[in-house]
Design a protein around this motif. Structure first.
Motif, PDB file in Angstrom:
ATOM      1  N   ILE A  65       4.034  -8.332 -11.701  1.00 43.65           N
ATOM      2  CA  ILE A  65       4.401  -7.438  -9.856  1.00 43.65           C
ATOM      3  C   ILE A  65       5.427  -8.247  -9.411  1.00 43.65           C
ATOM      4  O   ILE A  65       7.368  -8.364  -9.406  1.00 43.65           O
ATOM      5  N   GLY A  66       4.998  -9.623  -9.426  1.00 44.93           N
ATOM      6  CA  GLY A  66       5.670 -10.513  -8.556  1.00 44.93           C
ATOM      7  C   GLY A  66       7.084 -10.719  -9.500  1.00 44.93           C
ATOM      8  O   GLY A  66       8.096 -11.281  -8.882  1.00 44.93           O
ATOM      9  N   ARG A  67       6.841 -11.564 -10.642  1.00 45.61           N
ATOM     10  CA  ARG A  67       7.697 -11.356 -11.854  1.00 45.61           C
ATOM     11  C   ARG A  67       9.290 -10.755 -11.632  1.00 45.61           C
ATOM     12  O   ARG A  67      10.351 -11.163 -11.554  1.00 45.61           O
ATOM     13  N   SER A  68       8.490  -9.324 -11.707  1.00 40.93           N
ATOM     14  CA  SER A  68       9.194  -8.268 -11.512  1.00 40.93           C
ATOM     15  C   SER A  68      10.247  -8.272  -9.836  1.00 40.93           C
ATOM     16  O   SER A  68      11.581  -7.843 -10.365  1.00 40.93           O
ATOM     17  N   PHE A  69       9.758  -8.212  -9.112  1.00 37.43           N
ATOM     18  CA  PHE A  69      10.156  -8.630  -7.858  1.00 37.43           C
ATOM     19  C   PHE A  69      11.296  -9.595  -7.548  1.00 37.43           C
ATOM     20  O   PHE A  69      12.268  -9.214  -6.965  1.00 37.43           O
ATOM     21  N   ASP A  70      10.954 -10.748  -8.145  1.00 34.90           N
ATOM     22  CA  ASP A  70      11.715 -12.003  -7.908  1.00 34.90           C
ATOM     23  C   ASP A  70      12.931 -11.775  -9.265  1.00 34.90           C
ATOM     24  O   ASP A  70      13.606 -11.833  -8.731  1.00 34.90           O
ATOM     25  N   ASP A  82       9.343  -6.796   0.819  1.00 33.15           N
ATOM     26  CA  ASP A  82       8.138  -7.443   1.892  1.00 33.15           C
ATOM     27  C   ASP A  82       7.767  -6.159   1.929  1.00 33.15           C
ATOM     28  O   ASP A  82       6.251  -6.433   2.955  1.00 33.15           O
ATOM     29  N   LYS A  83       7.397  -4.955   1.042  1.00 29.39           N
ATOM     30  CA  LYS A  83       6.847  -4.091   1.563  1.00 29.39           C
ATOM     31  C   LYS A  83       6.682  -3.051   0.396  1.00 29.39           C
ATOM     32  O   LYS A  83       7.286  -2.570  -0.777  1.00 29.39           O
ATOM     33  N   ILE A  84       5.165  -2.229  -0.398  1.00 26.56           N
ATOM     34  CA  ILE A  84       5.246  -1.683  -1.391  1.00 26.56           C
ATOM     35  C   ILE A  84       4.500  -1.077  -0.982  1.00 26.56           C
ATOM     36  O   ILE A  84       2.952  -0.451   0.309  1.00 26.56           O
ATOM     37  N   ILE A  85       4.403   0.097  -1.271  1.00 17.90           N
ATOM     38  CA  ILE A  85       4.297   1.471  -1.523  1.00 17.90           C
ATOM     39  C   ILE A  85       3.817   2.545  -2.246  1.00 17.90           C
ATOM     40  O   ILE A  85       4.599   2.909  -3.550  1.00 17.90           O
ATOM     41  N   LEU A  86       2.588   2.468  -2.623  1.00 20.37           N
ATOM     42  CA  LEU A  86       1.405   2.775  -3.941  1.00 20.37           C
ATOM     43  C   LEU A  86       2.241   4.296  -3.580  1.00 20.37           C
ATOM     44  O   LEU A  86       2.046   4.644  -3.004  1.00 20.37           O
ATOM     45  N   SER A  87       1.925   4.490  -4.977  1.00 23.59           N
ATOM     46  CA  SER A  87       1.455   6.388  -5.311  1.00 23.59           C
ATOM     47  C   SER A  87       0.996   6.586  -6.879  1.00 23.59           C
ATOM     48  O   SER A  87       0.983   5.487  -8.036  1.00 23.59           O
ATOM     49  N   GLY A  88       0.343   7.514  -7.360  1.00 24.65           N
ATOM     50  CA  GLY A  88       0.004   8.470  -8.629  1.00 24.65           C
ATOM     51  C   GLY A  88      -1.396   7.584  -8.045  1.00 24.65           C
ATOM     52  O   GLY A  88      -1.792   7.382  -7.583  1.00 24.65           O
ATOM     53  N   GLU A  98      -5.796  -3.464  -0.723  1.00 21.50           N
ATOM     54  CA  GLU A  98      -5.873  -4.819  -0.186  1.00 21.50           C
ATOM     55  C   GLU A  98      -5.306  -5.940  -1.131  1.00 21.50           C
ATOM     56  O   GLU A  98      -5.078  -7.198  -0.605  1.00 21.50           O
ATOM     57  N   LEU A  99      -6.333  -5.322  -2.601  1.00 24.58           N
ATOM     58  CA  LEU A  99      -5.469  -6.861  -3.636  1.00 24.58           C
ATOM     59  C   LEU A  99      -3.786  -6.954  -4.242  1.00 24.58           C
ATOM     60  O   LEU A  99      -3.938  -7.898  -3.697  1.00 24.58           O
ATOM     61  N   LEU A 100      -3.257  -6.463  -3.868  1.00 26.33           N
ATOM     62  CA  LEU A 100      -1.804  -6.143  -3.765  1.00 26.33           C
ATOM     63  C   LEU A 100      -1.241  -6.969  -2.293  1.00 26.33           C
ATOM     64  O   LEU A 100      -0.458  -7.787  -3.012  1.00 26.33           O
ATOM     65  N   MET A 106       2.310  -9.309   0.876  1.00 23.43           N
ATOM     66  CA  MET A 106       3.443  -8.726   1.435  1.00 23.43           C
ATOM     67  C   MET A 106       2.356  -7.132   1.777  1.00 23.43           C
ATOM     68  O   MET A 106       1.128  -7.441   1.915  1.00 23.43           O
ATOM     69  N   HIS A 107       3.187  -6.465   2.906  1.00 24.41           N
ATOM     70  CA  HIS A 107       2.496  -5.401   3.599  1.00 24.41           C
ATOM     71  C   HIS A 107       2.467  -4.132   2.631  1.00 24.41           C
ATOM     72  O   HIS A 107       3.522  -3.569   1.527  1.00 24.41           O
ATOM     73  N   VAL A 108       1.000  -3.526   2.365  1.00 24.67           N
ATOM     74  CA  VAL A 108       1.169  -2.457   1.471  1.00 24.67           C
ATOM     75  C   VAL A 108       0.714  -0.919   1.949  1.00 24.67           C
ATOM     76  O   VAL A 108      -0.325  -1.381   2.956  1.00 24.67           O
ATOM     77  N   GLU A 109       1.011  -0.234   1.472  1.00 25.60           N
ATOM     78  CA  GLU A 109       0.621   1.119   2.426  1.00 25.60           C
ATOM     79  C   GLU A 109       0.878   2.057   0.901  1.00 25.60           C
ATOM     80  O   GLU A 109       1.260   2.345   0.082  1.00 25.60           O
ATOM     81  N   VAL A 110      -0.586   3.497   1.309  1.00 26.64           N
ATOM     82  CA  VAL A 110      -0.367   4.207   0.059  1.00 26.64           C
ATOM     83  C   VAL A 110       0.540   5.151   0.483  1.00 26.64           C
ATOM     84  O   VAL A 110       0.281   6.114   1.934  1.00 26.64           O
ATOM     85  N   ALA A 111       1.038   6.084  -0.218  1.00 25.27           N
ATOM     86  CA  ALA A 111       1.806   6.710  -0.020  1.00 25.27           C
ATOM     87  C   ALA A 111       1.555   7.774   0.112  1.00 25.27           C
ATOM     88  O   ALA A 111       0.448   8.604  -0.307  1.00 25.27           O
ATOM     89  N   ASN A 112       2.176   9.277   1.109  1.00 30.27           N
ATOM     90  CA  ASN A 112       1.516  10.369   1.711  1.00 30.27           C
ATOM     91  C   ASN A 112       2.896  11.469   1.469  1.00 30.27           C
ATOM     92  O   ASN A 112       3.404  12.068   2.561  1.00 30.27           O
ATOM     93  N   PRO A 113       3.137  11.849   0.493  1.00 37.06           N
ATOM     94  CA  PRO A 113       4.401  12.438   0.672  1.00 37.06           C
ATOM     95  C   PRO A 113       4.502  13.644   0.938  1.00 37.06           C
ATOM     96  O   PRO A 113       4.785  14.733   1.687  1.00 37.06           O
TER      97      PRO A 113
END
Length: 181
Positions: A65-70, A82-88, A98-100, A106-113
């Protein structure tokens, strides 16, 4: 992570081998424990040992993931992500946000579509809807292109609603005709 849990696990003097379905259930039940998690699973596997088994997979995952972002930042000449929104389904895995956040700093939140979706059905369990909401990110995005063609209300409620509308229109039309005559 499920595949990592398929490897034989030594617990005391015994070796525990899980079938794929058992490993998947264990992963969903325990999530991603930390290295110092107390307790053990129903199979008597210490949670800390599950972390040790998952750790190589998690480290590779974080590195990719880090390499993909870079790569993304360098190729598109944009500031760092600087922010990840998790879905799935993986977004709901306990410990994943928390792991991510910790691993990628960086800030991570779970998507709530579905957070702004107003339910017309009285018996919808809002807590359950919130729990499964990350699974519907793609479906929600696809529906935004033609929302007028989407009706998630159960058939019996739609039929009842149509009957009320038709009855109201008939009554209103009858009343107007009486007023005219």
């Amino acid at each position: 992570l499920t595949d990592a849990l398929l490897a034989p696990i030594t617990v005391g003097d015994t070796r525990v081998s899980l079938e794929y379905d058992e490993a998947e259930r264990l992963k969903r039940r325990c999530g991603i424990p930390s290295w110092d998690s107390p307790g053990s699973t129903e199979e008597n596997i210490p949670l800390s040992q599950i972390y040790v088994i998952m750790r190589p997979v998690l480290e590779k995952f974080l590195n990719e993931i880090g390499r993909s972002f870079d790569f993304f930042a360098s190729q598109l000449h944009v500031p760092k992500v600087d922010k990840i929104i998790l879905s799935g389904g993986g977004a709901m895995l306990e410990g994943m946000p928390e792991l991510l956040a910790q691993g990628l700093r960086m800030h991570v939140e779970v998507a709530n579509p579905l957070q702004d979706v107003i339910s017309e059905v009285d018996d919808v369990d809002d807590m359950r809807l919130h729990e499964v909401s990350p699974n519907f990110a793609v479906a929600t995005g696809l529906t935004l292109t033609m929302p007028e063609r989407i009706d998630l209300v159960p058939e019996e409620i739609r039929v009842k609603r149509q009957k009320i509308v038709h009855g109201t229109v008939f009554a209103l039309a009858s009343f107007i005709l009486l007023l005219i005559f």
